[in-house]
Design an enzyme around this catalytic site. Structure first.
Site, PDB file in Angstrom:
ATOM      1  N   LYS A   1       0.875  -1.169   0.000  1.00 20.82           N
ATOM      2  CA  LYS A   1       0.000   0.000   0.000  1.00 20.82           C
ATOM      3  C   LYS A   1       0.916   1.223   0.000  1.00 20.82           C
ATOM      4  O   LYS A   1       1.482   1.594   1.030  1.00 20.82           O
ATOM      5  CB  LYS A   1      -0.920  -0.013   1.225  1.00 20.82           C
ATOM      6  CG  LYS A   1      -1.949   1.091   1.175  1.00 20.82           C
ATOM      7  CD  LYS A   1      -3.039   0.865   2.207  1.00 20.82           C
ATOM      8  CE  LYS A   1      -4.162   1.864   2.096  1.00 20.82           C
ATOM      9  NZ  LYS A   1      -3.783   3.238   2.030  1.00 20.82           N
TER      10      LYS A   1
ATOM     11  N   TYR B   1      -1.516   0.181 -10.106  1.00 19.69           N
ATOM     12  CA  TYR B   1      -2.093  -1.045  -9.551  1.00 19.69           C
ATOM     13  C   TYR B   1      -3.463  -1.431 -10.089  1.00 19.69           C
ATOM     14  O   TYR B   1      -4.085  -2.345  -9.567  1.00 19.69           O
ATOM     15  CB  TYR B   1      -2.140  -0.985  -8.025  1.00 19.69           C
ATOM     16  CG  TYR B   1      -2.762   0.283  -7.466  1.00 19.69           C
ATOM     17  CD1 TYR B   1      -4.100   0.574  -7.664  1.00 19.69           C
ATOM     18  CD2 TYR B   1      -1.998   1.180  -6.740  1.00 19.69           C
ATOM     19  CE1 TYR B   1      -4.671   1.715  -7.149  1.00 19.69           C
ATOM     20  CE2 TYR B   1      -2.558   2.344  -6.221  1.00 19.69           C
ATOM     21  CZ  TYR B   1      -3.898   2.609  -6.431  1.00 19.69           C
ATOM     22  OH  TYR B   1      -4.451   3.742  -5.929  1.00 19.69           O
TER      23      TYR B   1
ATOM     24  N   CYS C   1      14.595  34.214  24.425  1.00 22.62           N
ATOM     25  CA  CYS C   1      15.506  33.280  23.753  1.00 22.62           C
ATOM     26  C   CYS C   1      16.358  32.551  24.790  1.00 22.62           C
ATOM     27  O   CYS C   1      16.942  33.193  25.668  1.00 22.62           O
ATOM     28  CB  CYS C   1      16.388  34.049  22.774  1.00 22.62           C
ATOM     29  SG  CYS C   1      17.631  33.012  22.021  1.00 22.62           S
TER      30      CYS C   1
ATOM     31  N   CYS D   1      20.108  33.987  24.217  1.00 24.55           N
ATOM     32  CA  CYS D   1      20.535  35.389  24.384  1.00 24.55           C
ATOM     33  C   CYS D   1      19.531  36.206  25.184  1.00 24.55           C
ATOM     34  O   CYS D   1      19.715  37.407  25.362  1.00 24.55           O
ATOM     35  CB  CYS D   1      20.778  36.028  23.018  1.00 24.55           C
ATOM     36  SG  CYS D   1      19.241  36.302  22.108  1.00 24.55           S
TER      37      CYS D   1
HETATM   38  S1  IVH Z   1      -6.429  -0.541  -4.910  1.00 25.82           S
HETATM   39  C1  IVH Z   1     -11.148   0.620  -4.883  1.00 25.82           C
HETATM   40  N1  IVH Z   1      -3.927  -0.892  -4.405  1.00 25.82           N
HETATM   41  O1  IVH Z   1      -4.993   3.445  -0.988  1.00 25.82           O
HETATM   42  C2  IVH Z   1      -9.852   1.125  -4.473  1.00 25.82           C
HETATM   43  N2  IVH Z   1      -4.950   1.118  -3.634  1.00 25.82           N
HETATM   44  O2  IVH Z   1      -8.160   3.811   0.246  1.00 25.82           O
HETATM   45  C3  IVH Z   1      -8.782   0.360  -5.157  1.00 25.82           C
HETATM   46  N3  IVH Z   1      -3.377   2.635  -2.470  1.00 25.82           N
HETATM   47  O3  IVH Z   1      -5.983   6.280  -2.078  1.00 25.82           O
HETATM   48  C4  IVH Z   1      -7.491   0.792  -4.711  1.00 25.82           C
HETATM   49  N4  IVH Z   1      -1.598   1.367  -2.668  1.00 25.82           N
HETATM   50  O4  IVH Z   1      -4.632   5.189  -3.935  1.00 25.82           O
HETATM   51  C5  IVH Z   1      -4.971  -0.071  -4.252  1.00 25.82           C
HETATM   52  N5  IVH Z   1      -1.701  -1.373  -4.039  1.00 25.82           N
HETATM   53  C6  IVH Z   1      -2.726  -0.535  -3.911  1.00 25.82           C
HETATM   54  C7  IVH Z   1      -2.624   0.709  -3.248  1.00 25.82           C
HETATM   55  C8  IVH Z   1      -3.754   1.513  -3.125  1.00 25.82           C
HETATM   56  C9  IVH Z   1      -2.063   2.533  -2.210  1.00 25.82           C
HETATM   57  C10 IVH Z   1      -4.212   3.800  -2.072  1.00 25.82           C
HETATM   58  C11 IVH Z   1      -5.204   4.268  -3.081  1.00 25.82           C
HETATM   59  C12 IVH Z   1      -6.274   4.933  -2.252  1.00 25.82           C
HETATM   60  C13 IVH Z   1      -6.128   4.254  -0.936  1.00 25.82           C
HETATM   61  C14 IVH Z   1      -7.320   3.344  -0.719  1.00 25.82           C
END
Ligand code: IVH
Length: 680
Positions: free
Chosen positions: A115, A225, A410, A413
């Site tokens: 993530k 992704y 300060c 100083c």
């Molecule tokens: S899938 C339906 N995959 O996490 C949503 N999101 O609340 C599908 N994010 O702001 C998102 N890494 O941008 C997905 N590997 C990943 C991710 C990812 C970061 C972020 C996404 C969104 C938040 C989800």
């Protein structure tokens, strides 16, 4: 060349440059040197300027930006941008798995991936060409930031292959890698500015910059992704990621354990446990793991709630947090007089390091926390580099504990502190007298990117300040051999080097002297702009606000800071003294023009052997044109040896013995690029 020939040549160059770009930024497998790449790009830039009708918004020349967006258009998402439901422990993952199994009437394979902690983006491609990039916004509508996204090198402008849909959107995250974040902050601190809080906010702020040229310099990156099209591009998520990868996108595919197919809870937990530790080694920040049902058919069957898909869940890492006791609060005075309160803690182990101090940011933060001495406090290490105090365990407070009251004077100083309307920070404005400000100003003045005075460092500054030889920057220029020799660690040779270094600094060009003065908000780039506009210090010091804000990239804040500097009698006296000492306080345009960049300023090079891309003379000229120095023999002072074929074995052995970096031609070119990018 006529326009038909130019068209063919431009098409060929664009294709090849895109290809090399992909190899470099997506695959990390370049096959040509940076120099050859630069030559191709230069040729393309020249052809596009000769044949403006052939300019295209997706030309790789657009990577350096140039387009300025005053107001970002609001665009409706064709597919709503949902969010993920979060979980914080293994039990919740297990419950989600059970819901999936129940919903489908059978077990399903899932994909685990990282993530990424950045900014969500949707990028639409039409006929294989980047068409539009839109932020998440409220999930229904976002802002169009196409020009800025085009500058991100790992985002393809034209796609590879021919099996992509005619019109589709790819979604992912834009982030600022940790090393770029650190370099940006280093430059900010050096310019006397507040550092950015964390990479995510900085990425988000960067994407909203109006000038895409600035965005181009930030070093943003992506990881994609998910593909959204009329009809699915594959049977399952993992295959769709593989496909996107083959079209040239930067995806987690083939990047170690960034993405994995898992068949049971044990495998998922193994992935989570691995990254809970290994995330600290990643070049970018992640804040958790995302688990997705792999089959698109199953995803459809499971469907969505109002806000998020039922087929996916995020496992969020807890910000690493511990509790400890607040022993006292001390206050640091920065070079610019900014006061930072620091929590002094009972030492505690946090994310692998022993923490004794944590930031309290400013007076508002202390008030918000309701901090008392002896409090048990929570300390967290999130995206930020310095740990921070995030909370207080009030139930453990001693009945007679004293509230922490922000200081009024300060600590160094005793001058009364000031806080301007709208600013969070308190300042000590007694800069001419306050020791850390004087020492900080001198340290900044002598530093490599400023006056680059050799033979003197922060310890010497401290020593000379303690014995009363230095009271301010100007005193550097009246130091005498006889005064220095009797001091500790001041042998004849050191004194010679120190005075020689000071003497040489008189030749440092005006724009760097201007930067060295440490005027708040006047970093290297601003100093360059001001020097070129006003040509000399006198013209700058009398400039009125209306004149200053008319200079390219100079806004109200910088203008105000320059005016404030120029209104202080001490500063005017300092300038007079520097003038009398013979420093360069006017623009020597001839010298600045030949410097291609400041990338190698302060670095000593030894060139040895025979080279394939440069003659030895060319190499030496290149070093000098980027501000470096050629020295004849290898010594402790040598920073780099550029080694060609047939470099003498004794030289090589000496360089190795002294631990000096040995570079080949390509590494040398990469060094210039890297340093130049950092300097901006
Ligand atoms: S899938 C339906 N995959 O996490 C949503 N999101 O609340 C599908 N994010 O702001 C998102 N890494 O941008 C997905 N590997 C990943 C991710 C990812 C970061 C972020 C996404 C969104 C938040 C989800």
């Amino acid at each position: 060349m006529d326009s038909t020939q130019a068209e063919l040549r431009i098409a060929k160059l664009r294709k090849e440059i895109n290809e090399h770009n992909h190899r470099y930024y997506v695959l990390d497998q370049p096959i040509i040197s940076d120099m050859v790449y630069d030559m191709m790009l230069k040729e393309l830039i020249e052809l596009e300027s000769k044949f403006p009708l052939l300019i295209s918004s997706n030309s790789p020349t657009k990577r350096v930006g140039g387009e300025v967006t005053k107001d970002f258009n609001s665009i409706e998402h064709r597919y709503p941008m949902l969010s993920l439901s979060n979980s914080y422990n293994e039990e919740e993952i297990k419950e989600w798995m059970d819901r999936v199994t129940k919903g489908l009437g059978q077990d399903a394979q899932v994909v685990c991936e990282l993530k990424y902690d950045g900014v969500a983006i949707g990028i639409r491609y039409v006929n294989g060409e980047l068409f539009q990039a839109v932020t998440r916004g409220d999930g229904t509508r976002g802002e169009e930031i196409t020009a800025n996204v085009r500058t991100i090198r790992s985002v393809p402008l034209s796609l590879h292959g021919n099996d992509f849909p005619k019109d589709f959107e790819i979604r992912g995250e834009i982030f600022l890698p940790k090393d770029h974040f650190a370099a940006l902050n280093e430059a900010k601190v050096e310019a006397g500015e507040e550092p950015y809080m964390n990479p995510r906010n900085t990425a988000s702020g960067s994407l909203k910059l109006q000038d895409s040229k600035e965005v181009s310099k930030r070093g943003l990156d992506t990881m994609l992704y998910g593909v959204y099209a009329e009809s699915p591009i594959a049977e399952d998520h993992l295959s769709s990621i593989k496909k996107a990868h083959s079209w040239g996108f930067k995806t987690p595919y083939e990047q170690g354990r960034y993405i994995e197919l898992c068949s049971n809870e044990e495998e998922i937990m193994d992935f989570i446990h691995h990254w809970a530790e290994a995330r600290h080694e990643l070049p970018f920040e992640i804040d958790g793991i995302v688990i997705k049902v792999n089959s698109f058919h199953y995803q459809e069957e499971l469907g969505y709630t109002a806000k998020s898909p039922r087929w996916a869940i995020a496992y969020k890492f807890k910000a690493e947090q511990v509790s400890t006791v607040l022993e006292k609060v001390t206050y640091q005075v920065g070079r610019t007089g900014a006061i930072t309160p620091v929590a002094n803690l009972k030492p505690v182990l946090l994310a692998g390091t022993m923490v004794k101090r944590a930031s309290l940011h400013n007076a508002d933060q202390i008030e918000k926390l309701g901090l008392h001495l002896g409090d048990h406090v929570y300390v967290e290490k999130g995206g930020e580099i310095i740990p921070k105090v995030t909370g207080v365990i009030e139930s453990m407070r001693n009945a007679n504990a004293q509230a922490v009251i922000f200081i009024q004077n300060c600590p160094e100083c005793n001058h009364p502190l000031e806080r301007k309307d709208g600013e969070a920070q308190h300042y000590c404005v007694n800069s001419a007298v306050c020791p850390p400000q004087i020492k900080g100003a001198m340290e900044h003045f002598i530093s490599r990117r400023a006056m680059d005075i050799e033979g003197i460092g922060p310890e010497t500054i401290d020593q000379l300040f303690q014995v009363g030889l230095l009271h301010g920057i100007a005193d550097l220029y009246s130091l005498k051999k006889e005064e220095l020799l009797p001091l500790d660690r001041m042998a004849e040779k050191s004194v010679y080097n120190l005075l020689e270094g000071i003497e040489k600094s008189k030749k440092i060009p005006f724009q760097r002297v201007l930067f060295a003065l440490g005027i708040r908000h006047v970093g290297e780039t601003v100093a360059k702009k001001l020097a070129h506009h006003f040509k000399n210090i006198d013209a700058l010091l009398v400039a009125e606000k209306e004149v200053l804000v008319n200079v390219d990239e100079i806004g109200e804040v910088i203008a105000q800071s320059v005016i404030q500097f120029a209104s202080s009698p001490e500063n005017l006296q300092l300038i007079d003294k520097l003038k009398a000492a013979g420093l360069t306080l006017e623009l020597d345009s001839s010298e600045e023009k030949v410097l291609a960049s400041h990338a190698l300023i302060g670095k000593n090079f030894v060139v040895s052997g025979v080279f394939s891309k440069f003659s030895r003379d060319e190499l030496k000229q290149t070093i000098e044109s980027h501000g470096g120095k050629n020295v004849g023999s290898i010594s402790k002072k040598t920073d780099y040896v550029i080694a060609g074929e047939n470099m003498g074995p004794s030289k090589l052995a000496k360089a190795q013995e002294l631990g000096i970096s040995i570079l080949n031609e390509d590494e040398f070119i990469a060094l210039i690029e890297r340093e130049d990018a950092i300097l901006g």
